[in-house]
Design an enzyme around this catalytic site. Structure first.
Site, PDB file in Angstrom:
ATOM      1  N   PRO A 107       0.549  -1.207  -0.452  1.00  0.00           N
ATOM      2  CA  PRO A 107      -0.172  -0.014   0.196  1.00  0.00           C
ATOM      3  C   PRO A 107       1.012   1.362   0.595  1.00  0.00           C
ATOM      4  O   PRO A 107       0.419   1.726  -0.559  1.00  0.00           O
ATOM      5  CB  PRO A 107      -0.816   0.124   1.372  1.00  0.00           C
ATOM      6  CG  PRO A 107      -1.113  -1.116   1.660  1.00  0.00           C
ATOM      7  CD  PRO A 107       0.512  -1.722   0.908  1.00  0.00           C
ATOM      8  N   HIS A 162       4.066 -13.030   6.517  1.00  0.00           N
ATOM      9  CA  HIS A 162       5.428 -12.369   7.383  1.00  0.00           C
ATOM     10  C   HIS A 162       6.622 -13.199   6.926  1.00  0.00           C
ATOM     11  O   HIS A 162       7.402 -13.325   7.785  1.00  0.00           O
ATOM     12  CB  HIS A 162       5.028 -12.674   8.427  1.00  0.00           C
ATOM     13  CG  HIS A 162       3.394 -12.224   9.131  1.00  0.00           C
ATOM     14  ND1 HIS A 162       2.697 -12.718   9.005  1.00  0.00           N
ATOM     15  CD2 HIS A 162       2.991 -11.069   9.552  1.00  0.00           C
ATOM     16  CE1 HIS A 162       1.590 -12.437   9.689  1.00  0.00           C
ATOM     17  NE2 HIS A 162       1.287 -11.651  10.103  1.00  0.00           N
TER      18      HIS A 162
END
Length: 697
Positions: A447, A487
């Site tokens: 983002p 992750h």
């Protein structure tokens, strides 16, 4: 600029606005109108490059531009030429940008018309911004955020409290990044004006097609964001409204949104012309700001002769400036590649890497200590990101103790807003704050990529060096055993396609500290990739990531690799050696894979991926003759493959074997199950097998 007058004695107008300002606004409206008309008349010259004009928006733009002070800041959008005229820019200067001329004061011919970047005495500061609509909201809010911080620390040198003006089109308010900006503005009570110019069009889409509500209605959802609506075609209403908004922000140090309804009387751009799709032109023409101001001035007692003189003066200046701009020189072609980066002051390694008696530290603590020392020495520095505040101090404890030591306004949590975390650093840098920020995991950087690409990476180049962005962006990266698909990812190849940013990847505590310091002092955007599996040296085989802690003055210049292991001279001379070029976790796979044949294997730790130490790579590749480029990323189309290709091209005559590459399997994500993860990722055993294949040539 002074208002023009005729020889006859001027009568005072019956208006709440000073007569000289009304005259100036009227003249500049006609200036903008004549510029737009001339660009159409001279399409053979002016349509070489796409441009937009401010026709229909002159009243609100001049109302804003005429009232900003030299100590204020502005972030404009591509239709704001009248605002620039109001600030004091000459038509000639804008035309230089229109025609991409050498003396274009904003970019030297590098970017579009109406894309200013201005750092000039007596004018508001206008940092670079991109063409991506709405993207300016975050850097602009970052400016206000930086101003707010510096004010609280008594570090701001200004005649009065500055304000930030962020100009937006209403269509852009639907962008998610605008919501992030609004959220932070009210959360931190920032001194910013969001001026939204609403002409009910977004290229060929109408407001009814694009939005469920206009910006004024939308802003009601942000508690603490003051709102105001003005008639953007009426100069008096716009001027008095903007005066009220500026006074509010200057005194209250809180955000406000001004929603201005405007007609769109020109083309969307020179490349998307109004006659192709507009059916409402006659309706919009009824609200022409110039006609409205003309009638207003007559009603208030102005003479037609005065207005005619002001109009003629505007036309004459535009015609003269246009001819001068046409005759101006084009940029020197050999200058095309200057200002990708601002020059860094850090060019040599300094300080002590291994001070006498120094205790060993893990990488995460070396990073913590580096940031601590920076904050202690530089009051203009601040650190923020998700969960880095005093309650947790980072999910890896990489910011532990910092918030408690330096206060919540200096080390603080942000909302889950990667775009704001990245993009705000552009605004912070423009006002003199020096941000260190963190994206919690590399997998969640996406983002923020829009801001990194459109705002940060291009700013120095497109402003011709006026606005380099000093920004340190920390990004925990890599797999560490069961981290799973969101992750554990590696993203360096994607980042390395972005020109104008630097990418650093330390593999041990000493380099972590030295490179962090260099990144902070570098005037350019630097992404620090920090491997989570190396943070604590808990992953088997990574104990050497823990090193003696360098002293406070230790610094490692970006772009310098390091030889971690060197093959013996005898083996090099006999041609029985290989070079492993790697970084991050790859250093430890290489060390483990070669532990029984150290004399035959050299290991080069890149440390910085851009700029890269090509001189060292080339010299070592030619000397060793065999090269393995090792990465944790999926190999296909990766940075590692690109580097291998470059080595092959430049070192071909010195190589004894094809350049080998090794990395993770070409899959979209790292699976959660540790056994599946092992199958996908490299490890020492797999690297050893590749190494033996290479040495067998």
């Amino acid at each position: 600029m002074e208002a023009s007058t005729t020889k006859q004695k001027q009568k005072p107008l019956k208006s709440p606005i000073d007569q000289s300002i009304l005259h100036q606004a009227y003249r500049l409206m006609h200036t903008a109108k004549r510029m737009a008309a001339l660009y159409d008349e001279q399409r053979e010259i002016c349509s070489k490059y796409v441009h937009s004009t401010s026709r229909g928006h002159e009243a609100i733009q001049l109302a804003a531009g005429l009232q900003l002070k030299p100590y204020d800041y502005a972030s404009l959008y591509y239709r704001d030429e009248s605002m620039l005229l109001g600030m004091g820019l000459r038509p000639y200067e804008l035309m230089l940008q229109l025609m991409a001329k050498e003396d274009d004061p904003f970019s030297g011919g590098r970017t579009y018309y109406g894309h200013p970047s201005l750092k000039r005495e007596g004018f508001p500061t206008i940092p670079h911004q991109s063409s991506a609509t709405g993207m300016q909201a975050i850097p602009a809010t970052g400016m206000a955020h930086g101003i707010s911080y510096l004010e609280k620390r008594n570090l701001l040198n200004a005649e009065e409290p500055p304000v930030v003006l962020c100009s937006l089109g209403d269509g852009s308010v639907t962008e998610g990044e605008v919501a992030e900006a609004f959220q932070m503005a009210v959360l931190k009570k920032l001194p910013i004006i969001y001026l939204v110019q609403d002409n009910n069009w977004g290229i060929s889409a109408t407001g009814e097609e694009m939005r469920a509500m206009d910006a004024y209605e939308y802003a009601a959802g942000f508690k603490g964001l003051e709102r105001m609506a003005v008639d953007g075609s009426d100069f008096e209403d716009s001027f008095l409204g903007m005066k009220k908004a500026i006074d509010y922000v200057r005194k209250k140090r809180a955000p406000i949104l001004v929603h201005a309804i405007c007609p769109l009387l020109g083309h969307h751009t020179s490349g998307v012309r109004k006659e192709w799709y507009r059916e409402d032109l006659a309706q919009h023409q009824q609200h022409d700001p110039i006609d409205k101001l003309h009638h207003y001035l007559l009603d208030k007692g102005e003479a037609e002769e005065t207005l005619a003189h002001l109009q003629q003066q505007a036309h004459t200046s535009v015609e003269q400036d246009f001819q001068q701009a046409v005759a101006a020189a084009n940029p020197e072609p050999t200058d095309f590649d200057t200002h990708e980066f601002a020059q860094t002051p850090i060019t040599e390694e300094a300080g002590e890497r291994q001070p006498a008696g120094a205790e060993k530290v893990v990488m995460v603590d070396a990073a913590l200590h580096a940031v601590d020392e920076i904050l202690k020495q530089h009051p203009e520095a601040l650190f923020y990101g998700q969960d880095v505040g005093k309650r947790l101090g980072g999910v890896f404890r990489e910011a532990a103790t910092l918030a408690a030591k330096y206060s919540d306004d200096r080390v603080f949590n942000t909302p889950i807003q990667e775009a704001y975390i990245v993009g705000s650093t552009a605004g912070m840098s423009a006002v003199g704050a020096k941000p260190i920020v963190e994206i919690q995991f590399a997998d969640y950087i996406w983002p923020g990529i829009n801001q990194l690409v459109e705002e940060l990476s291009k700013s120095c180049y497109l402003s011709k060096g006026k606005f380099p962005i000093q920004s340190v962006i920390r990004v925990p990266i890599g797999a560490y055993g069961g981290g799973g698909p969101y992750h554990s990812g590696s993203v360096e190849s994607a980042l390395l396609t972005i020109r104008g940013i630097k990418v650093v990847y330390p593999s041990n505590a000493a380099d972590m500290k030295g490179l962090m310091k260099a990144a902070f002092y570098d005037p350019n955007p630097v992404v620090m990739l920090e491997h989570k599996g190396l943070y604590w040296s808990k992953v088997p085989g990574t104990s050497e990531a823990k090193t003696a802690e360098p002293d406070e003055k230790y610094i490692v210049p970006l772009g310098k690799g390091r030889m971690v292991q060197q093959a013996t001279t005898d083996n090099v001379e006999s041609g029985e050696v290989a070079l492993i070029v790697t970084y991050g976790m790859g250093v430890y796979w290489a060390l483990e894979a070669s532990k029984n044949i150290k004399e035959k294997v050299s290991i080069l730790d890149l440390r910085t991926l851009n700029p890269i130490d090509w001189e060292l790579i080339e010299a070592q590749s030619k000397t060793q003759g065999r090269v393995l480029v090792l990465t944790e990323e999926p190999l296909l189309n990766s940075f590692a493959e690109s580097l291998a290709g470059r080595i092959s091209k430049h070192c071909f005559q010195h190589l004894d074997a094809p350049v080998h590459t090794y990395g993770a399997a070409n899959l979209p994500a790292i699976p959660l199950n540790v056994e599946l993860e092992k199958q996908m990722l490299p490890n020492a055993e797999k690297v050893q097998q590749e190494l033996m294949k290479l040495l067998a040539y």
